[in-house]
Design an enzyme around this catalytic site. Structure first.
Site, PDB file in Angstrom:
ATOM      1  N   LYS A   1      42.777  16.609  12.668  1.00  0.00           N
ATOM      2  CA  LYS A   1      43.234  15.646  11.659  1.00  0.00           C
ATOM      3  C   LYS A   1      42.927  16.158  10.254  1.00  0.00           C
ATOM      4  O   LYS A   1      43.770  16.131   9.377  1.00  0.00           O
ATOM      5  CB  LYS A   1      42.568  14.290  11.904  1.00  0.00           C
ATOM      6  CG  LYS A   1      43.020  13.238  10.927  1.00  0.00           C
ATOM      7  CD  LYS A   1      42.486  11.862  11.252  1.00  0.00           C
ATOM      8  CE  LYS A   1      42.915  10.909  10.129  1.00  0.00           C
ATOM      9  NZ  LYS A   1      42.417   9.555  10.298  1.00  0.00           N
TER      10      LYS A   1
ATOM     11  N   LYS B 292      26.906  16.980  11.472  1.00  0.00           N
ATOM     12  CA  LYS B 292      27.897  17.989  11.061  1.00  0.00           C
ATOM     13  C   LYS B 292      27.461  18.622   9.741  1.00  0.00           C
ATOM     14  O   LYS B 292      27.472  19.840   9.576  1.00  0.00           O
ATOM     15  CB  LYS B 292      29.247  17.309  10.802  1.00  0.00           C
ATOM     16  CG  LYS B 292      30.189  17.205  11.953  1.00  0.00           C
ATOM     17  CD  LYS B 292      31.544  16.727  11.383  1.00  0.00           C
ATOM     18  CE  LYS B 292      32.525  16.347  12.453  1.00  0.00           C
ATOM     19  NZ  LYS B 292      33.765  15.789  11.922  1.00  0.00           N
TER      20      LYS B 292
HETATM   21  O1  F6P Z   1      33.301  14.084  15.991  1.00  0.00           O
HETATM   22  C1  F6P Z   1      33.762  13.306  14.965  1.00  0.00           C
HETATM   23  C2  F6P Z   1      35.207  13.463  14.739  1.00  0.00           C
HETATM   24  O2  F6P Z   1      35.409  13.055  13.420  1.00  0.00           O
HETATM   25  C3  F6P Z   1      36.102  12.676  15.696  1.00  0.00           C
HETATM   26  O3  F6P Z   1      36.230  11.360  15.355  1.00  0.00           O
HETATM   27  C4  F6P Z   1      37.366  13.445  15.589  1.00  0.00           C
HETATM   28  O4  F6P Z   1      38.260  13.107  16.579  1.00  0.00           O
HETATM   29  C5  F6P Z   1      36.806  14.843  15.684  1.00  0.00           C
HETATM   30  O5  F6P Z   1      35.635  14.801  14.882  1.00  0.00           O
HETATM   31  C6  F6P Z   1      37.714  15.957  15.259  1.00  0.00           C
HETATM   32  O6  F6P Z   1      38.090  15.875  13.916  1.00  0.00           O
HETATM   33  P1  F6P Z   1      39.368  16.642  13.406  1.00  0.00           P
HETATM   34  O7  F6P Z   1      40.531  16.141  14.186  1.00  0.00           O
HETATM   35  O8  F6P Z   1      39.478  16.323  11.956  1.00  0.00           O
HETATM   36  O9  F6P Z   1      39.153  18.099  13.645  1.00  0.00           O
END
Ligand code: F6P
Length: 513
Positions: free
Chosen positions: A196, A486
């Protein structure tokens, strides 16, 4: 006048607690009331799903009290906000528009989703038709919500036939990616980078390594083999993916709710775009039921009533989900993220401390395997664990019918045994052989585990999670809890950060200090 929410909780907690056996004895219509068939098509030919909550402690009084709680929490208003694209994710100031991906939501969002899906279908069909040469494999790289949904859906829907062999890689542990490399021929492999944000360190590191692997194995234009699935298309383009292969989705679709968006690209590629759309249609049927049904007749809301009753009133810390179907082996993992990342919160949407637990810890496995591993605790342990059983009447296999019959009878027998209890000793007196019984379970029984059913099942759990969040007053759509870890890992990777002495010692021991 006291607070109506507190008053509703007080009423719920003060209600008598008949056993399951007493509830069945007292009400001959109990099964008819709590065993509900959800049709998936306009007629019976469309199949359906039975949601059987009769072996939970929900009774007339509890249902009525929970309906009062829902009214006190303005469940109908919150649901309207969710389904019309209002900014229900208050802490991040945005809407949560996953249902618009399935056709239920603000008109402009539904139209935008349809246009993005049409674009995705064109790319999938182009790949199937050979526009990228022979494509036999896809390595889908993503993590959390960008991986768990595709992994589950591909596993559930392509056991008999996958149009493209897909490998979902999430872990930064290089072994995960190496195993995918070993199973793929670089000359016929495409890579999907699903993120995302397009910044997640695990995904971006894996993506770089996948590109290197393609280049080292004779692929002249590795970037030409990449499809990006993201809500940050400009970052994907800046990283090197051609615009024509960037499949965007809106910012208002949360990561753990994103299977329905372009994050579902590998599902459409492996199972076919028609199957992907059937999954959306099944989810849409559940959305419409959730939108149009009130109180106890609303299946996700009814399930949330039971979930919160056990969590807050009976002190259950966990809820277990057992899929009596190999095709749903990954469902417990998927539900873990959906429920725990959504509802693992300690403050309400207004920032006030919550007044009690907001969600059980979700765990589970596959039946009958789990029976021979963890069911001992469920039957005789000191924990009270509400259980969900999920099964399909139509088998996923083509072997002798005995296989499926044994699978289903075991599933039903476990629910019956948890409720009935008893003593296995001949004289009925051996405490080691005594089962207390009165242990609750719910059963979700699908006619068949097709794409529409899978879509409806997942949407049911999304709405169940949302309904529980409304009843406890929290925002299920943020996940700040995962950000701190993170951030600290990124600080270490950048050679900075100040850490406690114990963490420093670990970093030194691993040569990372
Ligand atoms: O682990 C937390 C998180 O933000 C999840 O909610 C999300 O699906 C995942 O990391 C991956 O994030 P991205 O799709 O931005 O790589």
């Amino acid at each position: 006048m006291g607070d109506p929410v507190d008053a509703a909780w007080d009423r719920i907690a003060a209600l008598p607690r008949p056993t399951l056996a007493e509830l069945f004895d007292a009400d001959p219509a109990r099964v008819a009331r709590l065993f509900t068939r959800f049709p998936l098509g306009p007629d019976e030919a469309g199949g359906g799903i039975v949601f059987d909550w009769s072996k939970t402690h929900l009774d007339e009084d509890l249902l009525a009290a929970f309906e009062q709680l829902a009214a006190a929490r303005d469940f109908a208003g919150k649901r309207r906000q969710l389904l019309t694209g209002a900014r229900i994710n208050s802490t991040e100031g945005r809407a949560a528009e996953h249902t618009a991906q399935r056709g239920v939501g603000a008109e402009t969002s539904v139209e935008e989703a349809a246009a993005l899906h049409a674009r995705m279908r064109m790319l999938v069909e182009a790949i199937h038709q050979g526009a990228f040469g022979e494509v036999r494999h896809l390595i889908h790289i993503g993590i959390g919500g960008s991986a768990l949904g595709p992994k589950l859906a591909i596993d559930a829907l392509t056991r008999d036939l996958a149009l493209v062999d897909c490998h979902v890689v999430s872990n930064i542990d290089g072994l995960a990616l190496e195993q995918a490399f070993a199973a793929c021929d670089p000359a016929t492999t495409m890579v999907a980078v699903a993120s995302k944000t397009f910044t997640t360190i695990e995904t971006m590191t894996n993506a770089e390594s996948a590109l290197r692997w393609l280049a080292q194995n004779g692929v002249a234009d590795p970037y030409g083999r990449v499809v990006a699935l993201t809500a940050s298309p400009e970052k994907a383009v800046a990283w090197g993916v051609d615009e024509t292969r960037v499949l965007p989705f809106p910012e208002s679709v949360g990561g753990r709710y994103s299977l329905w968006s372009s994050i579902g690209f590998p599902v459409a590629l492996a199972a076919g775009p028609d199957e992907f759309e059937a999954m959306l249609a099944g989810a849409r049927a559940m959305d419409e039921h959730f939108r149009d049904s009130e109180g106890r007749a609303n299946l996700p809301l009814r399930a949330a009533f039971a979930d919160l009753y056990y969590t807050r009133v009976r002190g259950c810390q966990t809820r277990a989900v057992f899929a009596y179907d190999e095709r749903l082996a990954l469902l417990p993992d998927y539900l873990q993220q959906l429920e725990m990342e959504s509802n693992g919160k300690r403050v309400t949407a207004d920032g006030a401390p919550v007044s009690g637990p907001t969600a059980p810890i979700t765990w589970g496995g596959v039946g009958t395997d789990a029976q021979h591993a963890v069911f001992q605790l469920l039957h005789q342990g000191t924990h009270l664990v509400p259980v969900d059983f999920i099964a399909s009447i139509a088998p996923g296999d083509t072997l002798e019918p005995a296989h499926h019959a044994i699978l289903l009878t075991n599933c039903f027998a476990q629910g019956a045994a948890l409720m009935a209890g008893g003593n296995m000793a001949a004289d009925g007196k051996d405490p080691a052989r005594a089962f207390p019984g009165d242990r609750p379970s719910a059963t979700i029984l699908c006619d068949d585990l097709d794409a529409a059913t899978l879509g409806a099942l997942i949407a049911f759990h999304e709405h169940r999670t949302f309904a529980a969040a409304v009843l406890t007053g929290i925002n299920p759509f943020d996940q700040f809890g995962v950000e701190l870890g993170k951030q600290m890992a990124n600080e270490i990777a950048a050679g900075g950060g100040s850490f406690d002495a114990g963490t420093r010692a670990l970093l030194d021991a691993a040569g990372l200090g």
